[in-house]
Design a protein around this motif. Structure first.
Motif, short mmCIF file in Angstrom:
data_model
loop_
_atom_site.label_atom_id
_atom_site.label_comp_id
_atom_site.label_asym_id
_atom_site.label_seq_id
_atom_site.Cartn_x
_atom_site.Cartn_y
_atom_site.Cartn_z
N CYS A 113 0.59 -10.11 -3.51
CA CYS A 113 -0.52 -10.65 -2.72
C CYS A 113 -1.74 -9.75 -2.89
O CYS A 113 -1.61 -8.52 -2.87
N ASP B 54 1.48 -5.72 -2.83
CA ASP B 54 0.06 -5.92 -3.04
C ASP B 54 -0.31 -5.33 -4.41
O ASP B 54 0.58 -4.93 -5.17
N ASP C 272 -7.63 -3.35 4.57
CA ASP C 272 -7.03 -4.38 3.73
C ASP C 272 -6.85 -5.66 4.53
O ASP C 272 -6.68 -5.64 5.75
N ASN C 273 -6.86 -6.79 3.83
CA ASN C 273 -6.67 -8.08 4.46
C ASN C 273 -5.27 -8.59 4.10
O ASN C 273 -4.96 -8.82 2.94
N HIS C 274 -4.43 -8.76 5.11
CA HIS C 274 -3.03 -9.14 4.88
C HIS C 274 -2.76 -10.61 5.18
O HIS C 274 -1.61 -11.02 5.38
N THR C 275 -3.79 -11.42 5.18
CA THR C 275 -3.63 -12.86 5.45
C THR C 275 -2.66 -13.50 4.47
O THR C 275 -1.79 -14.29 4.86
N ARG D 132 0.83 -1.22 0.00
CA ARG D 132 0.00 0.00 0.00
C ARG D 132 0.86 1.26 0.00
O ARG D 132 1.56 1.51 -0.92
N THR E 3 -4.65 -7.97 -1.34
CA THR E 3 -5.04 -7.54 0.01
C THR E 3 -6.42 -6.91 0.02
O THR E 3 -6.91 -6.50 1.07
N GLN E 4 -7.02 -6.82 -1.13
CA GLN E 4 -8.35 -6.21 -1.28
C GLN E 4 -9.36 -6.96 -0.41
O GLN E 4 -9.32 -8.19 -0.30
N SER E 5 -10.26 -6.21 0.20
CA SER E 5 -11.24 -6.80 1.11
C SER E 5 -12.56 -6.04 0.99
O SER E 5 -12.56 -4.84 0.71
N PRO E 6 -13.68 -6.71 1.21
CA PRO E 6 -14.95 -5.99 1.22
C PRO E 6 -15.09 -5.09 2.45
O PRO E 6 -15.90 -4.17 2.46
N ALA E 7 -14.27 -5.32 3.46
CA ALA E 7 -14.28 -4.49 4.66
C ALA E 7 -13.45 -3.23 4.42
O ALA E 7 -12.70 -3.15 3.44
#
Length: 124
Positions: A74, A59, A83-86, A34, A76-80
């Motif tokens: 990776c 990302d 960001d999702n870093h899983t 990011r 990292t896009q998320s609907p929340a």
């Protein structure tokens, strides 16, 4: 002299000191996720002058001009809202496992020694 060496190791080296000591046998791992902080952006500017290979873990937002030796992107896009870093964490775990496998007993012994010292020093 030994006490100085121990004390010196307790102070993290400046980034420039670390970069200046790298060779063609080293690999720099850069997390370019990011928004890059200024020191990371400046370090990326220095990378072409270094003899090392580079591995970037990025990302979908990475847009710098520098092209590393290897790039692992990776999502990292998320609907929340955050960001999702899983995927980034999973990739780090896989890379660490592979380094330990490559280093064999030497790597496992070093980790054991570090863990023993953490226990004695009460650091963990």
């Amino acid at each position: 002299e030994r006490l100085f060496q121990i004390a010196h190791r307790m102070v993290p080296p400046a980034l420039a000191e670390t970069l200046a000591g790298l060779t063609k046998d080293d690999v720099i791992v850069v997390f370019a996720i990011r928004r890059l902080v200024p020191i990371v952006r400046a370090m990326i500017g220095l990378l072409p002058s270094l003899p090392t290979k580079t591995l970037f873990i990025t990302d979908q937002h990475y847009r710098e001009r520098y092209k590393p030796t290897w790039m692992l992107r990776c999502i990292t896009q998320s609907p929340a809202p955050l960001d999702n870093h899983t995927a980034v964490l999973l990739l780090c775990h896989i890379l660490a496992d592979e380094v330990f496998r490559y280093r064999g007993d030497m790597g496992r012994n070093r980790l054991r020694d570090i863990e023993d010292m953490h226990h004695v020093l009460g650091e963990m």
